[in-house]
Design a protein around this motif. Structure first.
Motif, short mmCIF file in Angstrom:
data_model
loop_
_atom_site.label_atom_id
_atom_site.label_comp_id
_atom_site.label_asym_id
_atom_site.label_seq_id
_atom_site.Cartn_x
_atom_site.Cartn_y
_atom_site.Cartn_z
N ALA A 45 0.76 -1.25 -0.07
CA ALA A 45 0.09 -0.08 0.11
C ALA A 45 0.89 1.40 -0.01
CB ALA A 45 -0.99 -0.01 1.14
N HIS A 46 1.91 1.34 0.78
CA HIS A 46 3.01 2.65 0.90
C HIS A 46 3.48 2.70 -0.73
CE1 HIS A 46 3.44 4.14 4.91
NE2 HIS A 46 3.23 2.96 5.35
N ARG A 47 3.63 1.74 -1.37
CA ARG A 47 4.34 1.73 -2.67
C ARG A 47 3.34 2.20 -3.74
NH1 ARG A 47 5.79 3.10 -6.73
NH2 ARG A 47 7.33 2.04 -8.20
N ILE A 48 1.91 2.11 -3.51
CA ILE A 48 0.77 2.61 -4.61
C ILE A 48 0.73 3.98 -3.94
CG2 ILE A 48 -1.64 2.39 -4.99
CD1 ILE A 48 0.21 -0.04 -5.91
N LEU A 49 0.59 4.29 -2.60
CA LEU A 49 0.60 5.97 -2.36
C LEU A 49 1.57 6.47 -2.80
CD1 LEU A 49 -0.74 5.62 1.45
CD2 LEU A 49 -2.09 6.32 -0.59
N LEU A 50 2.66 6.00 -2.67
CA LEU A 50 4.25 6.82 -3.50
C LEU A 50 3.93 7.01 -4.95
CD1 LEU A 50 7.08 7.84 -2.81
CD2 LEU A 50 7.73 5.69 -3.35
N SER A 51 3.35 5.96 -5.55
CA SER A 51 3.27 6.23 -6.97
C SER A 51 2.12 7.19 -7.09
CB SER A 51 2.86 4.92 -7.43
OG SER A 51 2.63 4.79 -8.87
N SER A 52 0.94 7.25 -6.55
CA SER A 52 -0.05 8.13 -6.66
C SER A 52 0.53 9.61 -6.59
CB SER A 52 -1.15 7.83 -5.84
OG SER A 52 -0.96 8.22 -4.57
N SER A 53 1.22 9.81 -5.59
CA SER A 53 1.78 11.30 -5.26
C SER A 53 2.97 11.68 -6.31
CB SER A 53 2.48 11.10 -4.03
OG SER A 53 3.84 10.21 -4.03
N SER A 54 3.28 10.91 -7.20
CA SER A 54 3.99 11.45 -8.31
C SER A 54 3.34 11.11 -9.74
CB SER A 54 5.59 10.56 -8.23
OG SER A 54 5.25 9.19 -8.71
N SER A 55 2.02 10.95 -9.70
CA SER A 55 1.47 10.79 -10.91
C SER A 55 -0.07 11.26 -10.82
CB SER A 55 1.28 9.11 -11.28
OG SER A 55 0.34 9.08 -12.41
N SER A 56 -0.34 12.28 -11.45
CA SER A 56 -1.52 12.84 -11.39
C SER A 56 -2.63 11.97 -11.96
CB SER A 56 -1.45 14.55 -12.05
OG SER A 56 -1.19 14.01 -13.57
N SER A 57 -2.29 11.11 -12.66
CA SER A 57 -3.51 10.16 -13.34
C SER A 57 -3.88 9.16 -12.38
CB SER A 57 -2.71 9.54 -14.56
OG SER A 57 -1.72 8.69 -14.32
N SER A 58 -3.01 8.78 -11.37
CA SER A 58 -3.52 7.48 -10.33
C SER A 58 -4.81 7.83 -9.84
CB SER A 58 -2.35 7.16 -9.61
OG SER A 58 -1.35 6.61 -10.17
N PRO A 59 -5.02 8.90 -9.18
CA PRO A 59 -6.19 8.98 -8.49
C PRO A 59 -7.57 9.17 -9.35
CG PRO A 59 -4.42 10.44 -7.78
CD PRO A 59 -4.08 10.09 -8.96
N SER A 60 -7.34 9.42 -10.73
CA SER A 60 -8.40 9.70 -11.40
C SER A 60 -9.12 8.41 -11.70
CB SER A 60 -7.67 10.38 -12.90
OG SER A 60 -7.28 9.11 -13.49
N SER A 61 -8.67 7.33 -11.35
CA SER A 61 -9.57 5.94 -11.51
C SER A 61 -10.44 5.92 -10.49
CB SER A 61 -8.65 5.07 -11.93
OG SER A 61 -7.76 4.59 -10.58
N LEU A 62 -10.37 6.54 -9.43
CA LEU A 62 -11.37 6.38 -8.28
C LEU A 62 -12.74 7.31 -8.51
CD1 LEU A 62 -8.87 6.97 -5.25
CD2 LEU A 62 -10.37 5.02 -5.73
N PRO A 63 -13.63 7.01 -7.94
CA PRO A 63 -14.90 7.83 -8.00
C PRO A 63 -14.53 9.08 -7.64
CG PRO A 63 -15.31 5.68 -7.20
CD PRO A 63 -13.97 5.88 -7.23
N ALA A 64 -15.48 10.20 -7.92
CA ALA A 64 -15.42 11.68 -7.30
C ALA A 64 -15.23 11.51 -5.81
CB ALA A 64 -16.34 12.28 -7.97
N PRO A 65 -14.57 12.40 -5.12
CA PRO A 65 -14.61 12.64 -3.72
C PRO A 65 -15.95 12.98 -3.31
CG PRO A 65 -12.60 13.67 -4.84
CD PRO A 65 -13.52 13.37 -5.83
N SER A 66 -16.19 12.43 -2.15
CA SER A 66 -17.62 12.61 -1.31
C SER A 66 -17.67 14.26 -0.98
CB SER A 66 -17.81 11.68 -0.17
OG SER A 66 -16.83 12.16 0.93
#
Length: 314
Positions: free
Chosen positions: A118-139
């Protein structure tokens, strides 16, 4: 499905699994601390109602974690505010090891692969603006720290040590509990199921019949999970065995390599260092395995086109 009565130790294993299922399956309130002792429980995370990228952790002891804790803990095992765990009572709490302490209750749990993953996934998301885009819109719930576009991960522990793959068949308590927890995780604030991390099979190396049947049972498990979770493209990352309880490890490993289903990939743990019992992965091995699993997930996601990624998370 009832196994043949001739199997050694089966009754003991089944009893242990059934005991753990009491915690997996929305148990009565009396099985958990009362309100007067709620201070002993981890507090609900302020990110609990945020949409999350979810990972179901399933299998047996090497997924639950038997790595010995060190002092100080390696950085990939430290808590992170956007890394959550679905507790046995289905509250979202900040993840910290041992992740399966209230799930795999018949053994002492230690360090597993999920925190470094999980830490590695979070690290990747912090350096890539595209990673969080696959999640549903924030509440619309206000975000602590004002990081409304930052990825939140939700880990869903379900692994129980000493379990054979027949115990994870549809209709068996462990399977039904895992499906129920996965559904609760999606409903608890919204989110998307990114993958199932599966590390199991050591107990199926004891008898040759179990080993030979492993591949078919694994393919059935994948199909059932996808159907019951409403995710036909659900990614399943299985860990190739590094050890076994019996003499038929190679047969199970061959079965794992031979799974021929889309979106099922293998991360091989063979060669990673083992603990003194020559069965469980060491702390060093669990740390490395977490990185390997994360790399496999990230490579898989990077190979998908935007429509495929959107379909996976629906």
């Amino acid at each position: 499905m009832k196994p043949p009565a001739r199997r050694p130790l089966l009754g003991v294993l089944a009893a242990a699994a059934a005991l753990s299922c009491l915690l997996l399956l929305a148990p009565p309130p009396r099985l958990f601390p009362s309100s007067s002792s709620s201070s002993t429980r981890a507090p609900t995370s302020p990110y609990a109602h945020r949409p999350k990228l979810l990972f179901l952790l399933a299998g047996q002891s090497n997924m639950a974690g038997r790595g010995a804790p060190t002092s100080p803990l390696p950085a990939p095992y430290l808590p992170h505010p956007r890394l959550l765990r679905l507790a046995a009572d289905r509250r979202w709490v900040t993840a910290s090891p041992p992740l399966h302490a209230d799930i795999d209750t018949h053994k002492t749990c230690g360090l597993g692969p999920a925190m470094p993953f999980a830490h590695r996934i979070l690290l990747s998301s912090s350096s890539s603006s595209s990673s969080p885009s696959s999640l549903p819109a924030p509440s619309t719930v206000s975000d602590p720290g004002g990081e409304e576009d930052r990825l939140v991960l939700g880990l869903v522990p379900c692994a129980v040590g000493g379990t054979r793959i027949w115990m994870w068949a549809r209709g068996q308590p462990l399977y039904e509990a895992a499906v129920a927890r996965a559904r609760a995780a999606v409903a608890g604030g919204g989110g998307a199921l990114g993958a199932v991390l599966w590390f199991q099979g050591e107990s199926d190396t004891i008898e040759v019949d179990d080993a030979r049947a492993y591949g078919g049972k694994m393919e059935r498990l994948v199909a059932d999970l996808r159907e019951d979770l409403g995710s036909p493209n659900l990614l399943v990352i299985q860990v190739g065995l590094a050890s076994g309880e019996g003499n038929y490890t190679d047969i199970v490993r061959d079965a794992q390599r031979s799974i021929n289903l889309p979106n099922v990939i293998l991360v091989d743990a063979m060669g990673l260092p083992l603990s003194d019992d020559q069965l469980h992965l060491s702390t060093e091995a669990q740390l490395r395995l977490g990185e390997m699993l994360a790399q496999a997930y990230l490579e898989f996601e990077s190979s998908r086109d935007p429509k495929a990624i959107e379909s996976l998370h629906q």
